[in-house]
Design a protein around this motif. Structure first.
Motif, PDB file in Angstrom:
ATOM      1  N   GLU A 156       3.175   3.795  -2.168  1.00 55.61           N
ATOM      2  CA  GLU A 156       2.156   4.204  -1.273  1.00 55.61           C
ATOM      3  C   GLU A 156       2.015   3.498  -0.049  1.00 55.61           C
ATOM      4  N   GLY A 157       1.809   4.262   0.903  1.00 53.30           N
ATOM      5  CA  GLY A 157       1.680   3.881   2.518  1.00 53.30           C
ATOM      6  C   GLY A 157       0.812   2.647   2.680  1.00 53.30           C
ATOM      7  N   ASP A 158      -0.400   2.645   1.933  1.00 57.75           N
ATOM      8  CA  ASP A 158      -1.183   1.480   2.222  1.00 57.75           C
ATOM      9  C   ASP A 158      -0.615   0.285   1.722  1.00 57.75           C
ATOM     10  N   ILE A 159       0.641   0.188   1.078  1.00 58.21           N
ATOM     11  CA  ILE A 159       1.076  -1.042   0.917  1.00 58.21           C
ATOM     12  C   ILE A 159       1.921  -1.622   2.076  1.00 58.21           C
ATOM     13  N   SER A 160       2.592  -0.579   2.628  1.00 58.74           N
ATOM     14  CA  SER A 160       3.242  -1.105   3.762  1.00 58.74           C
ATOM     15  C   SER A 160       2.440  -1.494   4.805  1.00 58.74           C
ATOM     16  N   GLU A 161       1.265  -0.771   5.031  1.00 57.39           N
ATOM     17  CA  GLU A 161       0.399  -1.349   6.166  1.00 57.39           C
ATOM     18  C   GLU A 161      -0.282  -2.518   5.767  1.00 57.39           C
ATOM     19  N   SER A 162      -0.600  -2.757   4.461  1.00 55.11           N
ATOM     20  CA  SER A 162      -1.227  -3.994   3.921  1.00 55.11           C
ATOM     21  C   SER A 162      -0.340  -5.117   4.481  1.00 55.11           C
ATOM     22  N   LEU A 163       1.132  -4.937   3.980  1.00 53.39           N
ATOM     23  CA  LEU A 163       2.018  -6.113   4.099  1.00 53.39           C
ATOM     24  C   LEU A 163       1.872  -6.263   5.816  1.00 53.39           C
ATOM     25  N   LEU A 164       1.975  -5.373   6.516  1.00 51.61           N
ATOM     26  CA  LEU A 164       2.050  -5.475   8.017  1.00 51.61           C
ATOM     27  C   LEU A 164       0.935  -6.242   8.505  1.00 51.61           C
ATOM     28  N   PHE A 165      -0.269  -5.678   8.285  1.00 46.43           N
ATOM     29  CA  PHE A 165      -1.410  -6.299   8.659  1.00 46.43           C
ATOM     30  C   PHE A 165      -1.551  -7.657   8.360  1.00 46.43           C
ATOM     31  N   ALA A 166      -1.353  -7.932   7.175  1.00 41.89           N
ATOM     32  CA  ALA A 166      -1.489  -9.467   6.735  1.00 41.89           C
ATOM     33  C   ALA A 166      -0.406 -10.257   7.193  1.00 41.89           C
ATOM     34  N   ALA A 167       0.959  -9.717   7.799  1.00 42.41           N
ATOM     35  CA  ALA A 167       1.954 -10.491   8.533  1.00 42.41           C
ATOM     36  C   ALA A 167       1.575 -10.681   9.672  1.00 42.41           C
ATOM     37  N   VAL A 168       0.888  -9.842  10.300  1.00 40.04           N
ATOM     38  CA  VAL A 168       0.587  -9.905  11.848  1.00 40.04           C
ATOM     39  C   VAL A 168      -0.368 -10.766  11.988  1.00 40.04           C
ATOM     40  N   ASN A 169      -1.322 -10.750  11.121  1.00 41.13           N
ATOM     41  CA  ASN A 169      -2.741 -11.672  11.236  1.00 41.13           C
ATOM     42  C   ASN A 169      -2.440 -13.001  10.196  1.00 41.13           C
ATOM     43  N   LYS A 170      -1.312 -13.228   9.839  1.00 40.22           N
ATOM     44  CA  LYS A 170      -1.177 -14.403   9.127  1.00 40.22           C
ATOM     45  C   LYS A 170      -2.260 -14.555   8.136  1.00 40.22           C
ATOM     46  N   ALA A 171      -2.584 -13.598   7.322  1.00 41.31           N
ATOM     47  CA  ALA A 171      -3.826 -13.682   6.586  1.00 41.31           C
ATOM     48  C   ALA A 171      -3.603 -14.633   5.254  1.00 41.31           C
ATOM     49  N   PRO A 172      -4.375 -15.150   4.714  1.00 42.19           N
ATOM     50  CA  PRO A 172      -4.342 -15.903   3.547  1.00 42.19           C
ATOM     51  C   PRO A 172      -4.373 -15.110   2.221  1.00 42.19           C
ATOM     52  N   ILE A 173      -3.307 -14.586   1.910  1.00 41.21           N
ATOM     53  CA  ILE A 173      -3.208 -13.512   0.986  1.00 41.21           C
ATOM     54  C   ILE A 173      -2.008 -13.701   0.120  1.00 41.21           C
ATOM     55  N   VAL A 174      -2.208 -13.584  -1.110  1.00 41.58           N
ATOM     56  CA  VAL A 174      -0.890 -13.456  -2.073  1.00 41.58           C
ATOM     57  C   VAL A 174      -0.919 -11.892  -2.677  1.00 41.58           C
ATOM     58  N   PHE A 175      -0.109 -11.293  -2.448  1.00 41.53           N
ATOM     59  CA  PHE A 175       0.247  -9.586  -2.972  1.00 41.53           C
ATOM     60  C   PHE A 175       0.995 -10.187  -4.425  1.00 41.53           C
ATOM     61  N   PHE A 176       0.277  -9.548  -5.446  1.00 41.40           N
ATOM     62  CA  PHE A 176       0.856  -9.861  -6.831  1.00 41.40           C
ATOM     63  C   PHE A 176       1.322  -8.554  -7.463  1.00 41.40           C
ATOM     64  N   ILE A 177       2.412  -8.212  -7.636  1.00 39.80           N
ATOM     65  CA  ILE A 177       3.014  -6.900  -8.260  1.00 39.80           C
ATOM     66  C   ILE A 177       3.166  -7.048  -9.769  1.00 39.80           C
ATOM     67  N   GLN A 178       2.440  -6.427 -10.592  1.00 35.76           N
ATOM     68  CA  GLN A 178       3.027  -6.441 -11.895  1.00 35.76           C
ATOM     69  C   GLN A 178       4.082  -5.361 -12.044  1.00 35.76           C
ATOM     70  N   ASN A 179       5.249  -5.489 -11.881  1.00 28.48           N
ATOM     71  CA  ASN A 179       6.200  -4.518 -12.458  1.00 28.48           C
ATOM     72  C   ASN A 179       6.366  -4.188 -13.806  1.00 28.48           C
ATOM     73  N   ASN A 180       5.531  -3.183 -14.343  1.00 28.18           N
ATOM     74  CA  ASN A 180       5.833  -2.975 -15.784  1.00 28.18           C
ATOM     75  C   ASN A 180       6.771  -1.912 -16.090  1.00 28.18           C
ATOM     76  N   GLN A 181       7.512  -1.565 -15.101  1.00 27.85           N
ATOM     77  CA  GLN A 181       8.534  -0.692 -15.247  1.00 27.85           C
ATOM     78  C   GLN A 181       8.294   0.953 -15.232  1.00 27.85           C
ATOM     79  N   TRP A 182       7.150   1.196 -15.489  1.00 27.82           N
ATOM     80  CA  TRP A 182       6.713   2.790 -15.356  1.00 27.82           C
ATOM     81  C   TRP A 182       5.558   3.097 -14.668  1.00 27.82           C
ATOM     82  N   ALA A 183       5.451   4.049 -13.993  1.00 30.17           N
ATOM     83  CA  ALA A 183       4.172   4.741 -13.285  1.00 30.17           C
ATOM     84  C   ALA A 183       4.058   5.851 -13.991  1.00 30.17           C
ATOM     85  N   ILE A 184       3.095   5.842 -15.075  1.00 28.17           N
ATOM     86  CA  ILE A 184       2.982   6.909 -15.935  1.00 28.17           C
ATOM     87  C   ILE A 184       4.416   7.087 -16.529  1.00 28.17           C
ATOM     88  N   SER A 185       4.887   8.304 -16.231  1.00 26.09           N
ATOM     89  CA  SER A 185       6.436   8.610 -16.821  1.00 26.09           C
ATOM     90  C   SER A 185       7.562   8.284 -15.811  1.00 26.09           C
TER      91      SER A 185
END
Lengths: 327, 385
Positions: free
Chosen positions: B193-222
């Motif tokens: 999703e584009g919102d992830i890219s925008e989130s990474l960008l807004f967090a980076a340029v603002n040096k925001a105190p955030i941890v992005f936690f991806i649970q890569n469970n290998q499948w998005a539905i099918s």
């Protein structure tokens, strides 16, 4: 005694935001190019200098990010005022506005308040390229959870932006960009009326003419010409598009028996469609004629050299007046 | 560039490329060891008490038992839908324990384990899945925000919240009572999703105190994870200036250590970081899904052999924890299951006026009008009872 100051709409919005930021340290202003430049229309001019980088700042060019982070800031107790640079650029944020901003209070059963303001310069007649002249208000008025307003004059601009910022609900302020430099008196002491009230602009007896935003000036011109021709037109400025002040509308239509709704947006499934349906539902026996909608055509916004014909003007409104009077 | 996955055949099993560096402290056979490049994470485990280890195990077992019961309740028509998290308990309980007492959590919709670690009533989740409400816990009280169904939408809210924390001056002051950071959970599918890219960008340029936690469970539905990305997801933030770390998502200790370390760092002002927990959705996407249509049993077996709870149990038994503890946990799980069954059966239909409540925080004439209309209509038509 109230003190008055003459200023254009853009300056009145600026003064209103400035006042809100002075009154409440939780008010933030951000969007594309709103800081040192003061926005492409200079509505935020001087605010960055006065309030500093932590309260007035440029965002990345990412509209979904602007609204999404505004939601998070509101959750943290801030009252973000955001600017979407042009009407046609709001759509990347459509998801955050309609599925998140509009629903979070409902989803949380009232635990979360969403005091977010979205300012959108909208409408045509500035000779711009594509995507800079649109009227997307109906998309948002259709969505529960949002409040939508559109000031038409400097005094309303000054007060409505402050009332929007004070609201605990999300408010989209559609700013009539072609009227930004139209001047008028601003009462600096007393708000004119609640945010969601419509205003009777000119009394008349034969036709009720409903308009909002940039079309209010056009509607008043039409009423003036009509008066010269012996037609008495009552003009109401809706001011609020969601909710709509139906008591004021219906009282007028029950008096005149005829109604015309004018806006720049295409008429298909528009604010005027809904208002026409409501008038039919609640004032059926008072009507002498069908409600006529006067708006843009159901086409994409045309190239600028054709916009003068696309946009309703006083003549198009008066043609509709002739039609309702013919019944 | 080497292929990200060892794809044995077109649409064959998704088995991760184990040559990619990954923080793992407990191997799949339950052996504990700290590779020297990960010493800082090992130090966090060194200071963990046995009580905390046992509490983690209890919560992992508890949330799995809850999950199994919820699937049964859905099958019996008591829930509209269930979203199983079976197999992801290591990532969820481990990271949940790594989040500090002032920190805020912005979940997606499968984070039942994280919810458990932050005091969300499990019945609140069942109410939502039954259709009694759309969430309904107080996110300010629990600091665990509402489930977000529109993928990635919550991650921008998390970034905005973190920006606000920074504006409040609650980052890097050294006052541990006051400082806080934000963590947002999302899946491999949401990264598209584009919102992830925008989130990474807004967090980076603002040096925001955030941890992005991806649970890569290998499948998005099918859809396999290689539908969403051609590079390992922990590298997704690099172009935005957000460094990343891959974690063995089925190693509860690695998830705890990495989350704790990076939340502490974020709280101290280090800026955003992205963690990718490599895990697996053993069950279906939701109870509406049939994973046998799109994935092989061989792949599921590969992951079942890496089960996070079994792995942790093996480790604890080697530490001298005996049957008494594991029996007690099992009995507690069955009691929980019986309790939520009973409570779910007792959930009625909410009052009809809830349709209209809280659409707005402030008075709204149209909502009031329609609410009054429905009340009059219901009275005219007679009760549904």
């Amino acid at each position: 005694m109230s003190s008055y100051k003459e200023m254009p709409i853009a300056k009145a919005l600026n003064a209103g935001i400035q006042k809100a930021m002075q009154d409440d340290p939780k008010v933030l202003m951000f969007g594309e190019d709103v800081a040192e430049l003061g926005g492409v229309f200079r509505v935020t001019e001087g605010l960055h200098k006065e309030f500093g980088q932590d309260r007035v700042f440029n965002s990345p060019i990412a509209e979904s990010g602007i609204i999404g982070t505004a939601i998070g800031l509101a959750m943290r107790g801030y009252r973000p005022v955001t600017e979407i640079q042009f009407d046609g650029f709001v759509f990347p944020a459509f998801n955050q506005i309609t599925t998140q901003l509009a629903k979070l209070t409902y989803r949380s059963e009232g635990f979360l308040k969403m005091p977010v303001v979205i300012r959108i310069p909208y409408g045509g007649a500035i000779g711009a390229v594509e995507h800079h002249s649109e009227s997307p208000e109906a998309y948002f008025a259709h969505t529960a959870g949002l409040r939508i307003v559109s000031p038409s004059n400097p005094n309303d601009a000054y007060w409505m932006i402050q009332q929007a910022i004070k609201s605990d609900d999300p408010v989209i302020v559609f700013e009539p960009k072609r009227r930004y430099w139209q001047k008028g008196p601003v009462n600096l002491d007393t708000p004119p009326m609640p945010l969601h009230n419509a205003r009777l602009m000119r009394e008349g007896s034969q036709v009720t003419l409903l308009a909002y935003g940039p079309m209010v000036t056009t509607a008043l011109q039409a009423a003036e010409i009509g008066a010269d021709e012996g037609i008495s037109i009552e003009v109401i400025d809706l001011r609020s598009l969601s909710p709509i002040d139906y008591p004021t509308i219906l009282a007028s239509v029950m008096k005149t028996g005829r109604a015309i709704v004018a806006h720049e947006a295409p008429t298909n499934v528009s604010l005027s469609s809904e208002i026409a349906a409501r008038i039919a539902e609640h004032a059926f026996y008072h009507l002498e004629a069908p409600v006529i909608r006067v708006g843009g055509f159901d086409t994409p916004y045309p190239p600028a050299k054709l916009e003068e014909t696309y946009l309703p003007d006083a003549d198009r409104i008066l043609e509709a007046v002739d039609r309702v009077l013919a019944y | 560039m080497a292929p990200f996955f060892q794809v044995r055949a077109k649409l064959g099993p998704v088995i991760p490329d184990n040559s990619i560096p990954m923080l793992q402290l407990l191997s799949p056979d339950g052996t504990y060891g700290v590779p020297k490049e990960y010493a800082k994470y090992g130090e966090i485990i060194d200071s963990i008490s046995e009580d905390t280890l046992l509490a983690m195990y209890r919560d992992m077992a508890r949330i799995r038992r809850f999950d199994i019961e919820a699937i049964a309740l859905q099958r019996q028509g008591q829930l509209g839908l269930w979203v199983p998290a079976i197999g992801q308990e290591g990532a969820q309980i481990g990271s949940g324990y790594g989040v500090g007492p002032n920190d805020h959590i912005f979940p997606s919709y499968r984070e039942h384990g994280v919810a458990l670690t932050h005091g969300v009533e499990l019945m609140s989740i069942l109410k939502m899945m039954r259709g009694v409400n759309h969430g309904g816990w107080n996110p300010e009280e629990t600091r665990f925000h509402l489930y977000a169904i529109v993928l990635a939408s919550q991650v921008l809210h998390a970034v905005g919240y973190a920006m606000g924390v920074k504006f409040d001056g609650k980052v890097g002051t050294g006052n541990l009572e006051e400082d806080l950071a934000v963590i947002s959970y999302f899946g491999d599918g949401a990264t598209a999703e584009g919102d992830i890219s925008e989130s990474l960008l807004f967090a980076a340029v603002n040096k925001a105190p955030i941890v992005f936690f991806i649970q890569n469970n290998q499948w998005a539905i099918s859809s396999r994870v290689d539908t969403q990305t051609t590079v390992p997801l922990y590298t997704r933030g690099e172009g935005f200036g957000v460094p990343g770390l891959r974690i063995d998502g089925n190693d509860v200790l690695a998830n705890y250590a990495a989350t704790k370390y990076h939340m502490d760092q974020a709280r101290e002002g280090a800026g955003p970081v992205l963690l990718e927990a490599l895990t697996y959705r053993i069950g279906a996407h939701t109870t509406s899904d049939d994973p046998s249509k799109y994935r092989d049993e061989e792949e599921v077996e590969y992951w079942k052999a890496r089960d996070p709870i079994q792995r942790f149990e093996t480790f604890l038994r080697r530490q001298g924890i005996n049957d008494d503890f594991f029996d007690e946990v099992k009995i507690a799980g069955d009691a929980l299951a019986a309790d939520i069954r009973e409570q779910t059966f007792a959930l009625g239909i909410p009052p009809l006026e809830n349709i209209f409540n809280h659409v707005y925080s402030e008075e709204h004439p149209e909502i009031d009008r329609q609410k009054a209309w429905l009340k009059a209509y219901e009275e005219k038509m007679g009760s549904h009872e």
